[in-house]
Design a protein around this motif. Structure first.
Motif, mmCIF file in Angstrom:
data_model
loop_
_atom_site.group_PDB
_atom_site.id
_atom_site.type_symbol
_atom_site.label_atom_id
_atom_site.label_comp_id
_atom_site.label_asym_id
_atom_site.label_seq_id
_atom_site.Cartn_x
_atom_site.Cartn_y
_atom_site.Cartn_z
ATOM 1 N N PRO A 82 33.614 36.440 50.600
ATOM 2 C CA PRO A 82 34.557 37.117 49.739
ATOM 3 C C PRO A 82 34.423 38.489 49.835
ATOM 4 C CG PRO A 82 33.105 35.687 48.393
ATOM 5 C CD PRO A 82 32.583 35.614 49.927
ATOM 6 N N SER A 90 42.272 37.025 43.195
ATOM 7 C CA SER A 90 41.962 35.874 43.541
ATOM 8 C C SER A 90 43.277 34.901 43.180
ATOM 9 C CB SER A 90 40.804 35.462 42.574
ATOM 10 O OG SER A 90 41.073 35.668 41.425
ATOM 11 N N ARG A 112 39.619 38.275 47.358
ATOM 12 C CA ARG A 112 39.504 37.233 48.130
ATOM 13 C C ARG A 112 38.221 36.351 47.507
ATOM 14 N NH1 ARG A 112 37.418 37.536 52.758
ATOM 15 N NH2 ARG A 112 38.397 36.242 54.043
ATOM 16 N N ALA A 113 38.327 36.140 46.114
ATOM 17 C CA ALA A 113 37.033 35.829 45.634
ATOM 18 C C ALA A 113 36.789 34.286 45.936
ATOM 19 C CB ALA A 113 37.302 35.943 43.999
ATOM 20 N N GLY A 114 37.682 33.487 46.385
ATOM 21 C CA GLY A 114 37.621 32.081 46.370
ATOM 22 C C GLY A 114 37.250 31.836 48.051
ATOM 23 N N ARG A 115 37.194 32.760 48.753
ATOM 24 C CA ARG A 115 36.902 32.521 50.088
ATOM 25 C C ARG A 115 35.330 32.210 50.279
ATOM 26 N NH1 ARG A 115 41.770 32.200 50.006
ATOM 27 N NH2 ARG A 115 43.320 33.288 51.688
ATOM 28 N N GLY A 167 45.201 33.916 47.071
ATOM 29 C CA GLY A 167 44.023 34.423 46.946
ATOM 30 C C GLY A 167 43.543 35.251 48.374
ATOM 31 N N ASP A 187 45.019 40.745 40.149
ATOM 32 C CA ASP A 187 43.871 39.892 40.458
ATOM 33 C C ASP A 187 44.042 39.546 41.751
ATOM 34 O OD1 ASP A 187 42.029 37.790 40.334
ATOM 35 O OD2 ASP A 187 42.833 36.964 38.470
ATOM 36 N N LYS A 218 38.554 41.144 42.320
ATOM 37 C CA LYS A 218 38.226 39.767 42.633
ATOM 38 C C LYS A 218 38.981 39.548 44.112
ATOM 39 C CE LYS A 218 38.611 37.883 37.881
ATOM 40 N NZ LYS A 218 39.166 37.021 36.944
ATOM 41 N N THR A 263 34.599 43.671 46.614
ATOM 42 C CA THR A 263 35.533 42.713 45.971
ATOM 43 C C THR A 263 36.398 43.701 44.926
ATOM 44 O OG1 THR A 263 33.871 42.479 44.195
ATOM 45 C CG2 THR A 263 33.895 40.815 46.029
#
Length: 364
Positions: free
Chosen positions: A46, A11, A40-43, A15, A9, A38, A75
């Motif tokens: 992303p 993220s 770099r999902a929180g960037r 992350g 994962d 996911k 992603t």
């Protein structure tokens, strides 16, 4: 070779790109395919950026692997590794993306090749949110040599944000196995030195201002050591304009610590010098044996080493926790973190303990 795909994962925890670098390197070494979801999902932007993509392509090239989902903004990406190959390999971020982060991904793999590997890495040599090339050569290199890692780094051209254009050539010697490392006795700080540089058309006065401010800041806290920070002007081997400073402290037991900063438009040079000095002082107050930037870079080598490693450090960073999380998923290594309570420790002194996986270079 383990054909079972491991899903990571991208993220979790930190992350960011570190998950990609550690996952890809350990996939190549272990032979286990990985799928990272996911990414770099929180960037704010992303997915894969050019730097991450060039790093993954380099690792795939090193291990004769197959990449899927390897495009800007993706992603989800997977790597199916083959056999690690020596020889010449090139990676170009085509941006100011850090060459040192390219090395973080590719160095561990190159150790498990059959002969010397030559890595030509292009991008930013002194970039934000990444180690400076000076840090990699002066701090990271001698410290990882304790594991049995040996590489040479030739800085052909320095590159800065936003143009990049830097180039380093790294030659990596293979190893049969990595040694465990015990770093628990810092000793005393015996030497503080560094370089403050201006590159391109920027005035030399900026380097002198950074150096003077840094020395003054350090002397407020450490009064009994000569602090030598050399101001330098680089015109010939720099692409574009840039300023920066790195300060290194050495201890009586051979531990190394650093503080660094890059100049930015609108920021006074003395502020840059003070920032680097305060970073160095923060990194030696906890009486650990590594600084906050080396801490997470040691994890992959601890995980691969044949035996028990112990490293005394300051507060354990999220980057380090993330590297441990990935290393435990992709190797048999087991980590524990304990708080130090001896007379030399502060409120933020810890020991990272690792039972290494004992990875063996099957090519040797």
């Amino acid at each position: 070779m383990d054909s079972t795909m491991v899903e990571i994962d991208g993220s979790v925890m930190e992350g960011g790109g570190q998950i990609l670098r550690v996952s890809a390197a350990l996939s190549a070494i272990s032979g286990s395919p990985v799928r990272i979801i996911k990414v770099r999902a929180g960037r704010s932007s992303p997915g894969l950026r050019p730097q991450h993509l060039s790093g993954l392509q380099l690792v795939s090239d090193l291990c004769s692997g197959t990449l899927q989902g390897a495009c800007i903004g993706s992603t989800e990406v997977s790597l199916t590794p083959g056999r690690i190959q020596s020889g010449k390999h090139t990676a170009d971020t085509q941006t100011a993306g850090s060459v040192c982060l390219l090395l973080q991904a590719s160095l561990p793999c190159s150790l498990f090749a059959e002969r010397v590997s030559e890595l030509c890495l292009k991008g930013g040599t002194n970039a934000e949110f990444a180690p400076h090339i000076d840090y990699t050569v002066k701090v990271f290199k001698p410290m990882v040599e304790r594991f049995g890692v040996h590489f040479d780094c030739d800085i052909k051209m320095r590159g800065f944000y936003p143009r990049g254009g830097g180039e380093v050539v790294v030659r990596v010697n293979p190893v049969k196995q990595l040694h465990p490392v015990v770093l628990t006795d810092r000793g005393n700080i015996t030497k503080i030195h560094g370089r403050a540089f201006v590159a391109g058309v920027l005035p030399f006065k900026l380097a002198k201002d950074m150096s003077t401010a840094a020395v003054k800041t350090i002397r407020k806290e450490i009064k009994d050591l000569y602090v030598n920070i050399q101001p330098l002007q680089e015109k010939e081997n720099a692409y574009g304009n840039g300023t920066g400073i790195i300060i290194i402290a050495e201890s009586s037991t051979g531990c190394l610590f650093a503080g660094s900063a890059l100049g930015k438009k609108g920021v006074y040079a003395d502020k840059v010098g003070i920032e680097a000095a305060e970073m160095l002082l923060r990194n030696i107050r906890h009486n650990g044996c590594v600084d906050e930037f080396l801490q997470d870079q040691m994890i992959i080598f601890m995980a691969l080493a044949n035996g028990t490693s112990r490293i005394r450090t300051g507060a354990v960073t999220l980057h380090t926790q993330t590297a441990i999380h990935i290393a435990e998923q992709l190797t048999q290594a087991k980590f524990t973190i304990t708080k130090c309570d001896d007379e030399l420790s502060s409120d933020s002194t810890y020991e990272i303990h690792c039972e290494g996986s004992g990875a063996v270079n099957q090519n040797l």
